[in-house]
Design a protein around this motif. Sequence first.
Motif, PDB file in Angstrom:
ATOM      1  N   PHE A  18       0.857  -1.180   0.000  1.00  5.95           N
ATOM      2  CA  PHE A  18       0.000   0.000   0.000  1.00  5.95           C
ATOM      3  C   PHE A  18       0.896   1.234   0.000  1.00  5.95           C
ATOM      4  CE2 PHE A  18       0.861  -0.609   4.480  1.00  5.95           C
ATOM      5  CZ  PHE A  18       1.020   0.677   4.967  1.00  5.95           C
ATOM      6  N   SER A  19       0.313   2.381  -0.247  1.00  7.58           N
ATOM      7  CA  SER A  19       1.023   3.657  -0.228  1.00  7.58           C
ATOM      8  C   SER A  19       0.055   4.741   0.224  1.00  7.58           C
ATOM      9  CB  SER A  19       1.593   3.997  -1.605  1.00  7.58           C
ATOM     10  OG  SER A  19       0.558   4.091  -2.565  1.00  7.58           O
ATOM     11  N   PHE A  20       0.627   5.838   0.745  1.00  3.27           N
ATOM     12  CA  PHE A  20      -0.235   6.956   1.126  1.00  3.27           C
ATOM     13  C   PHE A  20       0.556   8.261   1.064  1.00  3.27           C
ATOM     14  CE2 PHE A  20       1.679   5.644   5.120  1.00  3.27           C
ATOM     15  CZ  PHE A  20       1.935   6.840   5.788  1.00  3.27           C
ATOM     16  N   ASP A  21      -0.153   9.359   0.920  1.00  4.59           N
ATOM     17  CA  ASP A  21       0.415  10.703   0.893  1.00  4.59           C
ATOM     18  C   ASP A  21      -0.172  11.513   2.033  1.00  4.59           C
ATOM     19  OD1 ASP A  21       1.787  10.081  -1.463  1.00  4.59           O
ATOM     20  OD2 ASP A  21       0.099  10.717  -2.715  1.00  4.59           O
ATOM     21  N   LEU A  22       0.679  12.284   2.706  1.00  8.31           N
ATOM     22  CA  LEU A  22       0.224  13.174   3.765  1.00  8.31           C
ATOM     23  C   LEU A  22      -0.183  14.507   3.136  1.00  8.31           C
ATOM     24  CD1 LEU A  22      -0.203  13.928   6.725  1.00  8.31           C
ATOM     25  CD2 LEU A  22       2.218  14.561   6.839  1.00  8.31           C
ATOM     26  N   LYS A  23      -1.453  14.785   3.103  1.00  4.24           N
ATOM     27  CA  LYS A  23      -1.962  16.017   2.513  1.00  4.24           C
ATOM     28  C   LYS A  23      -1.915  17.183   3.488  1.00  4.24           C
ATOM     29  CE  LYS A  23      -2.909  14.148  -1.430  1.00  4.24           C
ATOM     30  NZ  LYS A  23      -2.096  14.497  -2.623  1.00  4.24           N
ATOM     31  N   ASP A  24      -2.284  16.921   4.735  1.00  2.00           N
ATOM     32  CA  ASP A  24      -2.389  18.031   5.677  1.00  2.00           C
ATOM     33  C   ASP A  24      -2.395  17.479   7.096  1.00  2.00           C
ATOM     34  OD1 ASP A  24      -3.026  20.844   6.461  1.00  2.00           O
ATOM     35  OD2 ASP A  24      -4.862  19.911   7.158  1.00  2.00           O
ATOM     36  N   PHE A  25      -1.773  18.230   7.999  1.00  2.00           N
ATOM     37  CA  PHE A  25      -1.824  17.883   9.422  1.00  2.00           C
ATOM     38  C   PHE A  25      -2.430  19.053  10.172  1.00  2.00           C
ATOM     39  CE2 PHE A  25      -0.413  17.854  13.763  1.00  2.00           C
ATOM     40  CZ  PHE A  25      -0.560  16.529  14.139  1.00  2.00           C
ATOM     41  N   LYS A  26      -3.290  18.732  11.127  1.00  2.00           N
ATOM     42  CA  LYS A  26      -3.957  19.781  11.887  1.00  2.00           C
ATOM     43  C   LYS A  26      -3.978  19.405  13.352  1.00  2.00           C
ATOM     44  CE  LYS A  26      -8.280  22.408  12.228  1.00  2.00           C
ATOM     45  NZ  LYS A  26      -9.660  22.569  11.700  1.00  2.00           N
ATOM     46  N   GLY A  27      -3.565  20.368  14.175  1.00  2.00           N
ATOM     47  CA  GLY A  27      -3.658  20.199  15.619  1.00  2.00           C
ATOM     48  C   GLY A  27      -4.376  21.377  16.250  1.00  2.00           C
ATOM     49  N   THR A  28      -5.238  21.087  17.192  1.00  2.00           N
ATOM     50  CA  THR A  28      -5.942  22.155  17.905  1.00  2.00           C
ATOM     51  C   THR A  28      -5.616  22.051  19.387  1.00  2.00           C
ATOM     52  OG1 THR A  28      -7.930  20.789  18.187  1.00  2.00           O
ATOM     53  CG2 THR A  28      -7.816  22.173  16.218  1.00  2.00           C
TER      54      THR A  28
END
Length: 577
Positions: free
Chosen positions: A262-272
């Motif tokens: 499998f493969s994946f791409d990190l599009k966005d990270f968000k922390g609140t």
Amino acid sequence: MSKTETGTPPGGTEDQDADLGAAGSQLSTAPREETAGPPSMGVVGWVRWFWRQLTSMRVALLLLLLLSLGAIPGSLIPQTGIDATKVDDFRRTHRTLAPVYDELGLFHVYSSVWFSAIYILLFVSLIGCIVPRTWQFVGQLRGRPPAAPRRLTRLPAYTTWRTEAEPERVREAALALLRKRRFRAHAAGDAVAAEKGYLRELGNLAFHVALIVLLVAFASGQLYKSDGTKLMVEGDGFSNALPMYDDFKSGSLFSTDDLVPFSFDLKDFKGTYELTGPNRGTPRTYQARITYSKGADGTERSTTVKVNEPLKIDDAKVYLVSHGYAPVITVRDGKGKVVYQDAVPLLPLDGNVTSNGVVKVMDGYRDAKGVKEQLGFQVFFVPTFDASSGTMLSRFPALLNPLLAVNAYHGDLGVDAGIPQSVYQLDTSHMKMFKDAQGKQLKKLLKPGDTMNLPNGAGSITFEKDVKEWAGFEIVQEPGSGWALGGALAAILGLAGSLFIQRRRVWVRAVRGADGVTVVEMAGLGRSESAKVPEELGDLAAALYDRAPGAPGPDDSSASNEASPDSHAVPAEGAEK
């Protein structure tokens, strides 16, 4: 007077004792234990004796206890298969204790000889316990409850009464009643024999089988598992192949062909984070938005990975385990040529994501005189700078007022020597600091968009306005985890059944007395001391009494024809009412 009488008389005939012993022994489904002791039959005798000891239940429990105790140092002491760095640190700080641990194999408990020996012996012991018990239990399921003892008065729960109903009618009514109450019942001579609670032994067997399943699942999980980490900046991609990992460890039988494709791409990270109150700065949510596909030609899908909510793809799980910032930095040489431009992941130092790291320019740089050199920059980053605090520490984990502190070096980074280096550390042993016009170390605080010029036209370093975030992922494959969960649930259910289900037998005898009146006797026997046996016998006696009501006793001709089993109960000698 209660409907059942309990107790055991101090005396009794040999026949009565034999009847009671036979009834009690028939309740057990465990193999009969032979007298343990050193044999006098040579090697074969010793082997048989050892096998009897190994397959006994007390040895199995002892081995299970030893296995649990053996796992304690594996949890408290650093393990080479989990974190070799911590093991090296432990050896440096405990120079006396570390050699002892090495001799005992405490730095690799789960692969040590002694732990493996306990594991294998427990496995063999459980199988040796289960197989004969299973066959015996199957034989009991195929058989019938044993016939009634000759002296029912010797049993712990007993009641009797007289009735004018025919003995055959009483036995038929008892048979129907017991079957309705889910007893396995059949007529045997002048009595009805019934038994209930077979699930107790089934639960016991299920518990031990579940332990074997857990052992197998644990072994397969250790032998075929894989565990790797990957740090990804927003926009990066990952393919589940060995060269893509930052760190990777696996079991001894694991092969790279076992990796789930499998493969994946990190599009966005968000922390609140909490903005106010005593918990100000405490993370509320961490989530990474990714797109992934299974296999080489799989359909691309979007999902969000959160803390403790991993992405599951077949046997693989992708966990979100860490987070930080990656400021975009540009380095130019003396002629203004860009020799380095990238988002630099920095390692957090505290809960407010105060971070540090290095920038290494290994190729392409020339100073103002055209001489090839390598550059190194030590950077210190705070996402929220507070000038009033007087310290270079972040006051909040979010990007509210980012600031970057830079120290610059030039010379030889040492990367051409072939010795591995950490991307987060700078070896300055063969480098010189850039100095300003006063001869002091060149360092500067940069806000997004600021540039620090190197002296003598040697170039510059720019903190771009773009600050990206990075996320750390842990990719785990544990093929035995599903079996381990199923085994644990089965063990709990089996243990509950063996503890709370009571194995008991009931006999009902109806014979015609010398005066022509039918005498009904009911008795019950439990495998363990349980108040349920006399209570249940009382309920059954009351239900059967409704179908075969009492008759007057031989000395009660003037009494009512209705007499309950209470008033005519005949306790065993010495029994307590």
